[in-house]
Design a protein around this motif. Sequence first.
Motif, short mmCIF file in Angstrom:
data_model
loop_
_atom_site.label_atom_id
_atom_site.label_comp_id
_atom_site.label_asym_id
_atom_site.label_seq_id
_atom_site.Cartn_x
_atom_site.Cartn_y
_atom_site.Cartn_z
N ASN A 462 48.37 -19.65 5.03
CA ASN A 462 48.83 -18.34 5.50
C ASN A 462 47.76 -17.68 6.36
O ASN A 462 48.01 -17.25 7.49
CB ASN A 462 49.16 -17.41 4.33
CG ASN A 462 50.04 -18.07 3.30
OD1 ASN A 462 50.79 -18.97 3.64
ND2 ASN A 462 49.95 -17.63 2.06
N ASP A 463 46.55 -17.61 5.81
CA ASP A 463 45.47 -17.00 6.59
C ASP A 463 45.01 -17.95 7.70
O ASP A 463 44.63 -17.50 8.77
CB ASP A 463 44.30 -16.62 5.67
CG ASP A 463 44.54 -15.28 5.01
OD1 ASP A 463 45.03 -14.36 5.70
OD2 ASP A 463 44.28 -15.14 3.81
N LEU A 464 45.05 -19.25 7.41
CA LEU A 464 44.61 -20.21 8.44
C LEU A 464 45.48 -20.03 9.69
O LEU A 464 44.97 -20.01 10.81
CB LEU A 464 44.71 -21.64 7.90
CG LEU A 464 44.14 -22.73 8.81
CD1 LEU A 464 42.66 -22.52 9.06
CD2 LEU A 464 44.36 -24.11 8.20
N THR A 465 46.78 -19.87 9.50
CA THR A 465 47.68 -19.67 10.64
C THR A 465 47.40 -18.32 11.30
O THR A 465 47.27 -18.22 12.53
CB THR A 465 49.17 -19.74 10.17
OG1 THR A 465 49.34 -20.94 9.45
CG2 THR A 465 50.12 -19.68 11.33
N GLN A 466 47.29 -17.30 10.47
CA GLN A 466 47.05 -15.94 10.98
C GLN A 466 45.78 -15.88 11.85
O GLN A 466 45.79 -15.35 12.95
CB GLN A 466 46.92 -15.00 9.79
CG GLN A 466 46.12 -13.74 10.02
CD GLN A 466 46.34 -12.73 8.92
OE1 GLN A 466 47.26 -11.93 8.99
NE2 GLN A 466 45.48 -12.71 7.92
N TYR A 467 44.68 -16.46 11.31
CA TYR A 467 43.40 -16.34 12.03
C TYR A 467 43.29 -17.33 13.19
O TYR A 467 42.64 -17.04 14.19
CB TYR A 467 42.23 -16.53 11.06
CG TYR A 467 42.06 -15.37 10.09
CD1 TYR A 467 41.93 -14.06 10.55
CD2 TYR A 467 42.03 -15.58 8.72
CE1 TYR A 467 41.78 -12.99 9.67
CE2 TYR A 467 41.87 -14.52 7.82
CZ TYR A 467 41.76 -13.23 8.31
OH TYR A 467 41.61 -12.17 7.45
N THR A 468 43.92 -18.49 13.06
CA THR A 468 43.82 -19.48 14.15
C THR A 468 44.60 -19.01 15.36
O THR A 468 44.13 -19.09 16.49
CB THR A 468 44.35 -20.85 13.67
OG1 THR A 468 43.58 -21.25 12.54
CG2 THR A 468 44.21 -21.90 14.76
N ILE A 469 45.81 -18.49 15.11
CA ILE A 469 46.63 -18.06 16.26
C ILE A 469 46.32 -16.60 16.62
O ILE A 469 46.64 -16.14 17.70
CB ILE A 469 48.13 -18.28 15.95
CG1 ILE A 469 48.36 -19.73 15.51
CG2 ILE A 469 49.00 -17.95 17.16
CD1 ILE A 469 49.79 -20.06 15.15
N GLY A 470 45.68 -15.89 15.70
CA GLY A 470 45.38 -14.49 15.98
C GLY A 470 46.63 -13.64 15.87
O GLY A 470 46.90 -12.76 16.71
#
Length: 564
Positions: A462-470
């Motif tokens: 969840n956070d990996l997607t949020q932070y990777t894509i911004g």
Amino acid sequence: MNVFLGTSASSGIGIGKAFVVPKQEKRIIPRRKILENERQIQWENFEKSLANVVVDISQKLDASKNDKIQSQLYETYFLMLNDPEFLKELKNAFYSHSLNIEFVLDRQTEKYAKKLRSSGNEYLAERAQDICDIFGKVLDDLLDFHPFDMDSIPDSCVIVATQINPSDTLILSKRKIAGLALTEGGVSSHVGILARNYGIPAVFALEEITSQIKTGETVVVDGDSGEVISNPDDEALAQFNKKIEEEKINRLLLEKFRNVKAATKDGENFNIFANIGTVEEAQQAVQEGADGIGLFRTEFLFMSESNAGRSNLFDEESQFIAYKKVLETMGKKPVTIRTLDAGGDKFINSSEIQFKEEKNPLMGLRAIRLSLANPLQLKIQFRALYRASVFGNLKIMLPLITNVTQVEQTLEIAKTAREELKTEGIEFKNDVPIGIMVETAAAALTADCLAKVSDFFSIGTNDLTQYTIGVDRENASVAPLYDEFHLAVLRMIENTISEGEKAKIDVSVCGEMASRKSSVLVLAGMGVRNFSMSPKMICPVKELLSRYSVKELQNISSKQLNSL
Ligand code: PEP
Ligand code: MG
């Protein structure tokens, strides 16, 4: 009949009467010096408010005679409101300072609650929250503050709201909520995660829904199509009821997977763990056939809808009781408990942990950063965890790690906690594995370095997607950009799996990708053998995996990794 189109956040059909939640405000407690001649009138005001709450609780007690649990709670409240010791101490404190009664009452309540929590008696420690709740009601009366009481949401309704704060989500587990229709919230928002955990159909990103639906109207939440229908006609209603029946039959068919080990058709085994946010959910995990708990989000212990604006239980004893209960419920099965992941969008009301206004909270002092900025509280959490460790098979997990130093600093604090317990002669397990969440690009791309200081990895997609894509996972307006299959996200996962394998440490996935059928297949093909998910998804995922061979799974993931 009106149809509103939003984004599906939790599958299934829910039908019920709408309950439209009004906008929420927070209780603010003023602190001011008072003059000698104000004292008497302030005390009289307190006595009036106390009497008002006593009347209210007496009425509720009368009305709840048939509900044993509720009436016990009201009886406890009643005794607390009349507790001569508390009232005497309050009066002394008030008359010995020149401060307003609201401030003194708030401070005395917290002081009393702390005393109960550290009494060493499990029953008394649990009463600490009750004293905060009931004198919170007196405070509201004094301040003429009328917060919306989430507890007044009726059972079996469809909640229609702009948003539900993470601190209010406990209502979802307390009531048999039929469905959720919200204006805000992304699919991986916390309210979305919890709705799926409890099997509550939910649709988000419904513009202006609160002004278009009225409390009491019949509403259908179709979590499969992302539609919300108000005042459905008979024909539509019959169709939805038919779908509900079909879903029930489907669930019965899946039950045979409950007590079998997850495996592909060619015999490759998987561990299927549960994600939980409350102590009670551990029971649900057992019922659904979980191999253990892969993620216990401890911050939910400190967020409560009933005490907005008040300090929360963050003491060692309450934490110990909660961790012990979960470990005992799971027996020999592993239980991964994550240290506090507060901050960002997860606000906890704690006098011990100070939150500062931040321009960009998701990039700010959250998760392990917040814990390292409050080392005493982190040590308390470790003490509680280690004390509970003797009651089961504990693993400890650190959220939002971005570098090796954070892990080393945390391990030092864990060591201090162990040394203290040893000196005090308190029993604990010395070898509890401590692993990290890989949920930032920084962690995923330096997984080789982090593997040297971590006993295991758990990928927080969840956070990996949020932070990777911004892209803010809670923000409905950018929801279409939130793509867990983005090649950048998949490559980060690939790197984490491969570095974990090289270092011979376990890698699991506990983000929402582990709860979605399409992504489970891709992750399994990439080599993930440990999944942690919403308890409700355990049987469906076991059934899904049983239909594929390892080769077929690998083909699915290589197709995904080679597509742009
Ligand atoms: C994640 O980020 O994927 C995760 C599991 O943690 P949370 O959803 O609690 O942020
Ligand atoms: Mg996370």
